[in-house]
Design an enzyme around this catalytic site. Structure first.
Site, PDB file in Angstrom:
ATOM      1  N   HIS A 138      -4.548  -3.422   6.726  1.00 51.16           N
ATOM      2  CA  HIS A 138      -4.389  -3.687   5.289  1.00 51.16           C
ATOM      3  C   HIS A 138      -5.754  -4.123   4.753  1.00 51.16           C
ATOM      4  O   HIS A 138      -6.054  -5.302   4.643  1.00 51.16           O
ATOM      5  CB  HIS A 138      -3.340  -4.780   5.047  1.00 51.16           C
ATOM      6  CG  HIS A 138      -3.336  -5.240   3.625  1.00 51.16           C
ATOM      7  ND1 HIS A 138      -2.931  -4.442   2.580  1.00 51.16           N
ATOM      8  CD2 HIS A 138      -3.719  -6.409   3.054  1.00 51.16           C
ATOM      9  CE1 HIS A 138      -3.056  -5.088   1.449  1.00 51.16           C
ATOM     10  NE2 HIS A 138      -3.545  -6.290   1.699  1.00 51.16           N
ATOM     11  N   ASP A 156       0.847  -1.205   0.000  1.00 48.06           N
ATOM     12  CA  ASP A 156       0.000   0.000   0.000  1.00 48.06           C
ATOM     13  C   ASP A 156       0.884   1.258   0.000  1.00 48.06           C
ATOM     14  O   ASP A 156       0.616   2.228  -0.708  1.00 48.06           O
ATOM     15  CB  ASP A 156      -0.913  -0.012   1.233  1.00 48.06           C
ATOM     16  CG  ASP A 156      -1.639  -1.341   1.369  1.00 48.06           C
ATOM     17  OD1 ASP A 156      -2.499  -1.619   0.533  1.00 48.06           O
ATOM     18  OD2 ASP A 156      -1.301  -2.121   2.289  1.00 48.06           O
TER      19      ASP A 156
HETATM   20  P1  NAX Z   1      -2.261 -18.176  -3.887  1.00 47.94           P
HETATM   21  O1  NAX Z   1      -3.578 -18.817  -3.618  1.00 47.94           O
HETATM   22  O2  NAX Z   1      -1.750 -18.095  -5.287  1.00 47.94           O
HETATM   23  O3  NAX Z   1      -1.142 -18.925  -3.034  1.00 47.94           O
HETATM   24  C1  NAX Z   1      -1.313 -19.280  -1.706  1.00 47.94           C
HETATM   25  C2  NAX Z   1      -0.444 -20.487  -1.441  1.00 47.94           C
HETATM   26  O4  NAX Z   1      -0.486 -20.742  -0.047  1.00 47.94           O
HETATM   27  C3  NAX Z   1      -0.926 -21.755  -2.152  1.00 47.94           C
HETATM   28  O5  NAX Z   1       0.160 -22.347  -2.854  1.00 47.94           O
HETATM   29  C4  NAX Z   1      -1.428 -22.641  -1.016  1.00 47.94           C
HETATM   30  O6  NAX Z   1      -1.187 -24.015  -1.264  1.00 47.94           O
HETATM   31  C5  NAX Z   1      -0.569 -22.131   0.142  1.00 47.94           C
HETATM   32  N1  NAX Z   1      -1.133 -22.372   1.474  1.00 47.94           N
HETATM   33  C6  NAX Z   1      -2.425 -22.319   1.877  1.00 47.94           C
HETATM   34  N2  NAX Z   1      -2.521 -22.623   3.185  1.00 47.94           N
HETATM   35  C7  NAX Z   1      -1.270 -22.851   3.623  1.00 47.94           C
HETATM   36  C8  NAX Z   1      -0.717 -23.249   4.883  1.00 47.94           C
HETATM   37  N3  NAX Z   1      -1.506 -23.449   5.939  1.00 47.94           N
HETATM   38  N4  NAX Z   1       0.620 -23.405   4.969  1.00 47.94           N
HETATM   39  C9  NAX Z   1       1.420 -23.232   3.895  1.00 47.94           C
HETATM   40  N5  NAX Z   1       0.961 -22.877   2.682  1.00 47.94           N
HETATM   41  C10 NAX Z   1      -0.371 -22.699   2.554  1.00 47.94           C
HETATM   42  O7  NAX Z   1      -2.342 -16.732  -3.221  1.00 47.94           O
HETATM   43  P2  NAX Z   1      -1.383 -15.470  -3.428  1.00 47.94           P
HETATM   44  O8  NAX Z   1      -1.871 -14.659  -4.568  1.00 47.94           O
HETATM   45  O9  NAX Z   1       0.029 -15.927  -3.427  1.00 47.94           O
HETATM   46  O10 NAX Z   1      -1.731 -14.634  -2.107  1.00 47.94           O
HETATM   47  C11 NAX Z   1      -1.366 -15.123  -0.838  1.00 47.94           C
HETATM   48  C12 NAX Z   1      -1.975 -14.268   0.262  1.00 47.94           C
HETATM   49  O11 NAX Z   1      -1.469 -12.939   0.189  1.00 47.94           O
HETATM   50  C13 NAX Z   1      -3.502 -14.130   0.205  1.00 47.94           C
HETATM   51  O12 NAX Z   1      -4.030 -14.269   1.513  1.00 47.94           O
HETATM   52  C14 NAX Z   1      -3.689 -12.699  -0.277  1.00 47.94           C
HETATM   53  O13 NAX Z   1      -4.946 -12.166   0.099  1.00 47.94           O
HETATM   54  C15 NAX Z   1      -2.535 -12.018   0.399  1.00 47.94           C
HETATM   55  N6  NAX Z   1      -2.119 -10.698  -0.101  1.00 47.94           N
HETATM   56  C16 NAX Z   1      -1.675  -9.804   0.806  1.00 47.94           C
HETATM   57  C17 NAX Z   1      -1.183  -8.559   0.438  1.00 47.94           C
HETATM   58  C18 NAX Z   1      -0.672  -7.594   1.441  1.00 47.94           C
HETATM   59  O14 NAX Z   1      -0.337  -6.484   1.033  1.00 47.94           O
HETATM   60  N7  NAX Z   1      -0.580  -7.891   2.742  1.00 47.94           N
HETATM   61  C19 NAX Z   1      -1.202  -8.134  -0.996  1.00 47.94           C
HETATM   62  C20 NAX Z   1      -1.274  -9.270  -1.936  1.00 47.94           C
HETATM   63  C21 NAX Z   1      -2.180 -10.405  -1.522  1.00 47.94           C
HETATM   64  O15 NAX Z   1      -3.498 -10.063  -1.830  1.00 47.94           O
END
Ligand code: NAX
Length: 326
Positions: free
Chosen positions: A187, A159
Site C-alpha cells: 500500500h 486502492d
Molecule cells: P489521524 O491522525 O486523524 O488519527 C490517528 C489516531 O490514532 C489519533 O486519534 C491518534 O491519537 C491515534 N493513535 C496514535 N497512536 C496510537 C496508538 N499507539 N494507539 C492507539 N491510537 C493511536 O489519522 P487518520 O487520518 O485517521 O489515519 C490513520 C492512519 O491510516 C494513518 O497511518 C494513515 O496513513 C493511514 N491510512 C491508511 C490507508 C490504507 O489504505 N491502508 C488509507 C488512509 C490512511 O492514509
C-alpha cells in the site's frame, strides 16, 4: 439474537476512526442481525476527544450497539476481541525520515501485536490500516506467536475500490458491472493496480480500454489518488478509507461473491514468486472467515517487474525493522 461481536478499533478518535465507528455500530460491517460491542483504544492525549465520540455513539441509539468501551490500555482494548482494526499510527512529522517513521510505527505495532496475542479471542481477525500498513501487519503478527499469521492482514481495499471507480468512469459502466480487479504489492506508490483479468459486464476490460491508458493514466492515478485527495480537500482520505475497512472486514467475515475476488494484503506464501517474508497485496477469495490467494493468473513481463518492484520495497522496509522481529 446472536451474541455480540467484539470489535477493537485503535485510533478511534482520529479522522478515519470517526468515519468508521458509526458505520460499524449501524450494522454496515456485519449486517442487521449481528450486534456489536465497540472497544475503542486511543493514546492518553486523545482520550478527551474519544469521550466525545463515545457520547455521539450513545446519542445515535443504535439498536445493534450493545456496549462501548473506551480505554488507553491495550490489555483492556484488545480483551476478547473478535476483530481488531488497527488504524492508530504515528504520522510523519516535520523533518522525519521515512526510516524513522517505519521504526516508530514498528514499535507501536509490535506492542499491539503482543497485546493481541495475550488478550484477544483465539480466532481474532486483524486488519492494519495505519501506515506503513503492510510492514506494520508483518510486525504485529511476528509479535503474536500464539496466533496464526493468516489472522493478520493489511488494507489495500481502498486502492481496490479506487481502481473500480476509475475503470467504471472510463468505460461508462457501473462499479457493480466490474469484477476481478487486483491491487498487487505494497500500500504505497509501488502498488500495482492491474486490469488484465478484469471483466466489465462479463467482457475483458482490455476490449474496452487500451494498455496505454492503463499504464499512462490508470496506474499512476490510483497510486497517487491519496495525494490527489489531500490536494483537493486539504485533508487525507477518511470516509473512503473507513468505507474500505467496512468492505475488507465484511468480505473476510461473510465471503466474497461467486466468480469475483477482492484485494487484501496477506502474508505471502510464495505465490507468484513473492518472498514469504512480506505482507503483500494479492487477489483473494474469502469464505467463512478464511481467505485464499487466487492462483494461476497469467502475468506478462511488465506485470512481473511491477510485482518485483513492490516486493523489493517491502523487503527494504522489513530490513529497517528487522531487529523488532522476534
Ligand atoms: P489521524 O491522525 O486523524 O488519527 C490517528 C489516531 O490514532 C489519533 O486519534 C491518534 O491519537 C491515534 N493513535 C496514535 N497512536 C496510537 C496508538 N499507539 N494507539 C492507539 N491510537 C493511536 O489519522 P487518520 O487520518 O485517521 O489515519 C490513520 C492512519 O491510516 C494513518 O497511518 C494513515 O496513513 C493511514 N491510512 C491508511 C490507508 C490504507 O489504505 N491502508 C488509507 C488512509 C490512511 O492514509
Amino acid at each position: 439474537m446472536k451474541p455480540a461481536v467484539k470489535v477493537t478499533i485503535t485510533g478511534a478518535a482520529g479522522h478515519i476512526g470517526y468515519a468508521l465507528v458509526f458505520r460499524i455500530a449501524s450494522g454496515a460491517m456485519f449486517g442487521q442481525e449481528q450486534p456489536v460491542i465497540l472497544r475503542l483504544l486511543e493514546i492518553p492525549q486523545s482520550m478527551s476527544a474519544l469521550s466525545g465520540v463515545r457520547m455521539e455513539l450513545e446519542d445515535c441509539a443504535f439498536p445493534l450497539l450493545h456496549d462501548i468501551v473506551t480505554t488507553d490500555d491495550a490489555a483492556i482494548g484488545f480483551r476478547d476481541s473478535d476483530y481488531a482494526i488497527l488504524v492508530g499510527a504515528k504520522p510523519r512529522s516535520k523533518g522525519m525520515e521515512r526510516k524513522d517513521l517505519i521504526t516508530e510505527n514498528a514499535k507501536i505495532f509490535s506492542h499491539q501485536g503482543r497485546a493481541i496475542n495475550d488478550h484477544a479471542s483465539r480466532d481474532v481477525r486483524v486488519v492494519v490500516v495505519g501506515n506503513p500498513a503492510n510492514t506494520n501487519a508483518l510486525i504485529a503478527a511476528a509479535n503474536a506467536p500464539d496466533l496464526d499469521r493468516s489472522q493478520f492482514t493489511a488494507m489495500t481495499r481502498l486502492d481496490h475500490n479506487r481502481a473500480l471507480g476509475q475503470l467504471a468512469n472510463k468505460t461508462n459502466t457501473l462499479v457493480a458491472d466490474i469484477s476481478r480487479m487486483t491491487i498487487w504489492g505494497n500500500h504505497s506508490l509501488t502498488q500495482y493496480p492491474h486490469i488484465d483479468h478484469c471483466l466489465v459486464d462479463g467482457k475483458p476490460a482490455l476490449d474496452l480500454v487500451t494498455q496505454d491508458w492503463a499504464v499512462d493514466h490508470f496506474i499512476p492515478r490510483i497510486q497517487r489518488r491519496g495525494a490527489e485527495i489531500i490536494e483537493a480537500r486539504g485533508l487525507s482520505s477518511a470516509a473512503s478509507a473507513a468505507d474500505a475497512v467496512v468492505d475488507h472486514v465484511h468480505d473476510w467475515a461473510l465471503g466474497t461473491p461467486e466468480d469475483d475476488w477482492v484485494s487484501m494484503s496477506v502474508h505471502s506464501d510464495g505465490s507468484y514468486g513473492i518472498d514469504e517474508g512480506v505482507v503483500f497485496s494479492y487477489p483473494v477469495t474469502c469464505k467463512a472467515g478464511k481467505y485464499e490467494i487466487v492462483q494461476g493468473l497469467d502475468l506478462d513481463e511488465f506485470s512481473v517487474s511491477r510485482l518485483k518492484a513492490s516486493e523489493d520495497e517491502l523487503l527494504g522496509e522489513r530490513a529497517i525493522i528487522q531487529e523488532l522481529l522476534p
